[in-house]
Design a protein around this motif. Structure first.
Motif, PDB file in Angstrom:
ATOM      1  N   ALA A  49      68.718 -82.344  51.447  1.00  0.00           N
ATOM      2  CA  ALA A  49      67.414 -82.444  52.114  1.00  0.00           C
ATOM      3  C   ALA A  49      66.797 -83.822  51.905  1.00  0.00           C
ATOM      4  CB  ALA A  49      66.476 -81.355  51.592  1.00  0.00           C
ATOM      5  N   LEU A  93      63.283 -74.416  52.496  1.00  0.00           N
ATOM      6  CA  LEU A  93      64.506 -75.208  52.625  1.00  0.00           C
ATOM      7  C   LEU A  93      65.555 -74.421  53.393  1.00  0.00           C
ATOM      8  CD1 LEU A  93      64.745 -76.598  48.995  1.00  0.00           C
ATOM      9  CD2 LEU A  93      64.134 -77.881  51.040  1.00  0.00           C
ATOM     10  N   GLY A  94      66.168 -75.066  54.351  1.00  0.00           N
ATOM     11  CA  GLY A  94      67.205 -74.420  55.140  1.00  0.00           C
ATOM     12  C   GLY A  94      66.710 -73.185  55.870  1.00  0.00           C
ATOM     13  N   GLN A 119      64.574 -82.733  55.313  1.00  0.00           N
ATOM     14  CA  GLN A 119      65.656 -82.280  56.168  1.00  0.00           C
ATOM     15  C   GLN A 119      65.633 -83.033  57.490  1.00  0.00           C
ATOM     16  OE1 GLN A 119      64.906 -78.017  55.585  1.00  0.00           O
ATOM     17  NE2 GLN A 119      66.851 -77.930  54.487  1.00  0.00           N
ATOM     18  N   GLY A 122      61.943 -78.770  56.827  1.00  0.00           N
ATOM     19  CA  GLY A 122      61.905 -78.307  55.445  1.00  0.00           C
ATOM     20  C   GLY A 122      60.668 -78.819  54.736  1.00  0.00           C
ATOM     21  N   GLU A 147      71.113 -78.063  47.367  1.00  0.00           N
ATOM     22  CA  GLU A 147      70.294 -78.105  48.581  1.00  0.00           C
ATOM     23  C   GLU A 147      69.372 -79.319  48.642  1.00  0.00           C
ATOM     24  OE1 GLU A 147      68.400 -74.316  49.536  1.00  0.00           O
ATOM     25  OE2 GLU A 147      69.915 -73.320  48.322  1.00  0.00           O
ATOM     26  N   GLU A 164      68.757 -86.436  53.929  1.00  0.00           N
ATOM     27  CA  GLU A 164      68.413 -86.335  55.346  1.00  0.00           C
ATOM     28  C   GLU A 164      67.054 -86.961  55.637  1.00  0.00           C
ATOM     29  OE1 GLU A 164      68.712 -82.205  56.429  1.00  0.00           O
ATOM     30  OE2 GLU A 164      70.893 -82.269  56.539  1.00  0.00           O
TER      31      GLU A 164
END
Length: 193
Positions: A131, A34-35, A76, A81, A127, A134
């Motif tokens: 995600a 993630l990210g 994401q 992600g 987070e 998105e």
């Protein structure tokens, strides 16, 4: 390897290979990406599993044409992600023939249950909603065992969910369409920390 701030340390394909091999090396772990960061999901406790079981039974009772899968999702904005929700409500055949990481087009809802791990809890509260929004997932349900609340995120609007509603355990919670399930959250009081 030098780390460049703001840039992923690996590409999704490298992560997928690592995630494929990791459970063989260390039993019971799940990896997420993630990210642009590699994260390790903690091993859940028994009450975490009981909450998942409760939700599986409720969803199958009301929506038998759907299933609560345990499948990795591409999330994401650019689908770079990779998340492993505690559950993914989708048609029963949604992931047939796919690999370990699937697109989220057929997903109606994802849910997460908080754990003892502070990093995992931060991801579940901050987070992952971003995600999942998105990725266009219609509903994100967070079962927060620390605050004894069910948090329902809906109406994904790009980088966030436009609607977020919080319900104390014990309240009746209607999960919005396309899920359309009403949950009696009274049993969740048994599995708080």
């Amino acid at each position: 390897m030098s780390v460049i701030p703001g840039r992923p340390q690996m590409v999704p394909e490298e992560f997928e290979e690592l995630a494929r091999l990791a459970p063989r090396a260390v039993e019971g772990i799940r990896l997420e990406f993630l990210g642009g960061r590699l994260v390790v999901q903690p091993r859940p406790d028994g009450n975490h599993g009981r909450v998942v079981e409760w939700l599986v039974r409720r969803c199958l009772h009301v929506r038998p044409e759907q299933f609560l899968h345990s499948h990795g999702l591409k999330v994401q904005a650019l689908r770079d992600g990779r998340a492993h929700p505690d559950g993914v409500l989708a048609p029963s055949e949604a992931f047939a023939g796919l690999g370990a990481w699937a697109e989220a087009e057929e997903v109606l809802m994802v849910f997460e249950v908080t754990d003892d791990d502070a990093d995992a809890d931060h991801r579940a509260r901050v987070e992952k909603p971003r995600a999942y929004a998105e990725a266009g997932i219609p509903v994100y349900l967070l079962i927060d065992r620390d605050s004894a609340e069910a948090v329902v995120h809906s109406r994904p609007g790009g980088v966030r969910y436009e609607t977020v509603r919080t319900f104390a355990f014990g309240k009746s919670v209607r999960l919005p369409d396309p899920v359309g399930i009403v949950l009696d959250t009274e049993p969740l009081k048994n599995w708080v920390r």
